[in-house]
Write an enzyme that holds these catalytic residues in place. Sequence first.
Site, mmCIF file in Angstrom:
data_model
loop_
_atom_site.group_PDB
_atom_site.id
_atom_site.type_symbol
_atom_site.label_atom_id
_atom_site.label_comp_id
_atom_site.label_asym_id
_atom_site.label_seq_id
_atom_site.Cartn_x
_atom_site.Cartn_y
_atom_site.Cartn_z
ATOM 1 N N ASN A 1 0.887 -1.308 0.027
ATOM 2 C CA ASN A 1 0.253 -0.004 -0.094
ATOM 3 C C ASN A 1 0.840 1.230 0.103
ATOM 4 O OD1 ASN A 1 -1.698 2.072 0.414
ATOM 5 N ND2 ASN A 1 -2.442 1.285 2.506
ATOM 6 N N TRP A 2 0.937 2.021 -1.289
ATOM 7 C CA TRP A 2 1.890 3.008 -1.292
ATOM 8 C C TRP A 2 1.403 4.209 -0.590
ATOM 9 C CZ3 TRP A 2 4.093 3.310 -6.996
ATOM 10 C CH2 TRP A 2 4.702 2.091 -7.261
ATOM 11 N N LYS A 3 0.244 4.237 -0.245
ATOM 12 C CA LYS A 3 -0.432 5.334 0.372
ATOM 13 C C LYS A 3 -0.278 6.517 -0.548
ATOM 14 C CE LYS A 3 -0.221 3.173 4.791
ATOM 15 N NZ LYS A 3 -0.179 3.156 6.210
ATOM 16 N N HIS B 1 -9.292 0.779 4.849
ATOM 17 C CA HIS B 1 -8.285 1.339 5.473
ATOM 18 C C HIS B 1 -8.395 2.360 6.699
ATOM 19 C CE1 HIS B 1 -4.002 2.577 6.686
ATOM 20 N NE2 HIS B 1 -3.919 1.330 5.738
ATOM 21 N N GLU C 1 -7.019 4.818 7.840
ATOM 22 C CA GLU C 1 -6.919 6.186 7.406
ATOM 23 C C GLU C 1 -8.092 6.676 6.875
ATOM 24 O OE1 GLU C 1 -2.906 5.601 5.421
ATOM 25 O OE2 GLU C 1 -2.318 4.800 7.445
ATOM 26 N N GLU D 1 -5.320 -5.240 10.609
ATOM 27 C CA GLU D 1 -4.337 -3.872 10.574
ATOM 28 C C GLU D 1 -4.511 -3.377 11.918
ATOM 29 O OE1 GLU D 1 -2.108 -2.647 6.891
ATOM 30 O OE2 GLU D 1 -3.946 -1.507 7.051
ATOM 31 N N GLY E 1 2.310 2.302 10.895
ATOM 32 C CA GLY E 1 3.242 3.553 10.917
ATOM 33 C C GLY E 1 4.081 3.896 11.736
ATOM 34 N N SER F 1 3.562 -1.937 10.477
ATOM 35 C CA SER F 1 4.809 -2.205 10.909
ATOM 36 C C SER F 1 5.644 -3.386 10.369
ATOM 37 C CB SER F 1 5.030 -1.835 12.018
ATOM 38 O OG SER F 1 4.738 -0.412 12.260
ATOM 39 N N GLY G 1 2.960 -1.224 4.226
ATOM 40 C CA GLY G 1 3.107 0.367 3.903
ATOM 41 C C GLY G 1 4.350 0.938 3.500
ATOM 42 N N GLY G 2 4.883 1.433 4.633
ATOM 43 C CA GLY G 2 6.293 2.115 4.401
ATOM 44 C C GLY G 2 7.180 1.327 3.752
HETATM 45 P P1 13P Z 1 2.917 0.444 7.652
HETATM 46 O O1 13P Z 1 3.564 -0.727 6.912
HETATM 47 O O2 13P Z 1 3.897 1.647 7.216
HETATM 48 O O3 13P Z 1 2.891 0.334 9.308
HETATM 49 O O4 13P Z 1 1.474 0.663 7.036
HETATM 50 C C1 13P Z 1 0.684 -0.344 7.150
HETATM 51 C C2 13P Z 1 -0.457 -0.190 6.551
HETATM 52 O O5 13P Z 1 -1.276 0.811 6.675
HETATM 53 C C3 13P Z 1 -0.766 -0.915 5.097
HETATM 54 O O6 13P Z 1 -1.967 -0.457 4.692
#
Ligand code: 13P
Length: 252
Positions: A14-16, A99, A101, A170, A176, A215, A236-237
């Site tokens: 997930n590049w966000k 998600h 967010e 999640e 994050g 994470s 994510g990251g």
């Molecule tokens: P991180 O891996 O950056 O914690 O993000 C997880 C995430 O929200 C994937 O959708």
Amino acid sequence: MNQTTMRRPLIAGNWKMNGSVAANALLLDCIRAGASGLAADLVVCVPAPYLAQAQAALSGSAVAWGGQDLSLHESGAFTGEVSGAMLRDFGCHFVIVGHSERRSLHGETDAIVADKARQALACGLTPIVCVGETLEEREAGQTEPVVSRQLRAVLAVLGQQLGKIVIAYEPVWAIGTGKTATPEMAQQVHAHLRALLVGVDSDAGSGVRLLYGGSVKPDNAHDLLEMDGIDGGLIGGASLKVEDFLAIAKSA
Ligand code: 13P
């Protein structure tokens, strides 16, 4: 063969809201090159403006691509929204739905998330439905009631399509933050979600892939992904760094 071994692992990035045409070009080419021969399916969920770039870079490869959200609506006066049909038009097979967010920053309720999952399926997309508790909810002993409520809302609208979704657990406090659930904590919630799924339909429910997200990094991926019942990750990251993303995929 037991039910777990029948589920092929899925590693989803997930590049966000990250990326640029120049940076994506390198990342996509390297993911494409590194993806062959993996024991896991790979997908990258990119910002909508980069779907055409992902399609051009990944077509014909082992890597799928997808969106990070979709509109509830089919088309019309919904400024800024992206429909499921548009995602399909750019070759997407997946879309992230619900998600945390989107839930916390854009007010998406369980009912909206369920409707979006239904709309994704109607458009021929596989929704990756996210569920997870906040730190406050975990500390109050509410993890299972919260994820049950979130999942049940989606299950209620799926009808016969249960087997066509992916679920990502999640925990909000792990996203994050560098704090990850221990493999045992993640496994416990996965077992609870699995019980809900098979309670609805034992065949379809045992085939649904249950990912863990929050994470996930190369140094913790192996311990998480080797747990029985954890079928992959939503990353994510670390999905923005090709070595990290591929290292995680290799642990699956
Ligand atoms: P991180 O891996 O950056 O914690 O993000 C997880 C995430 O929200 C994937 O959708």
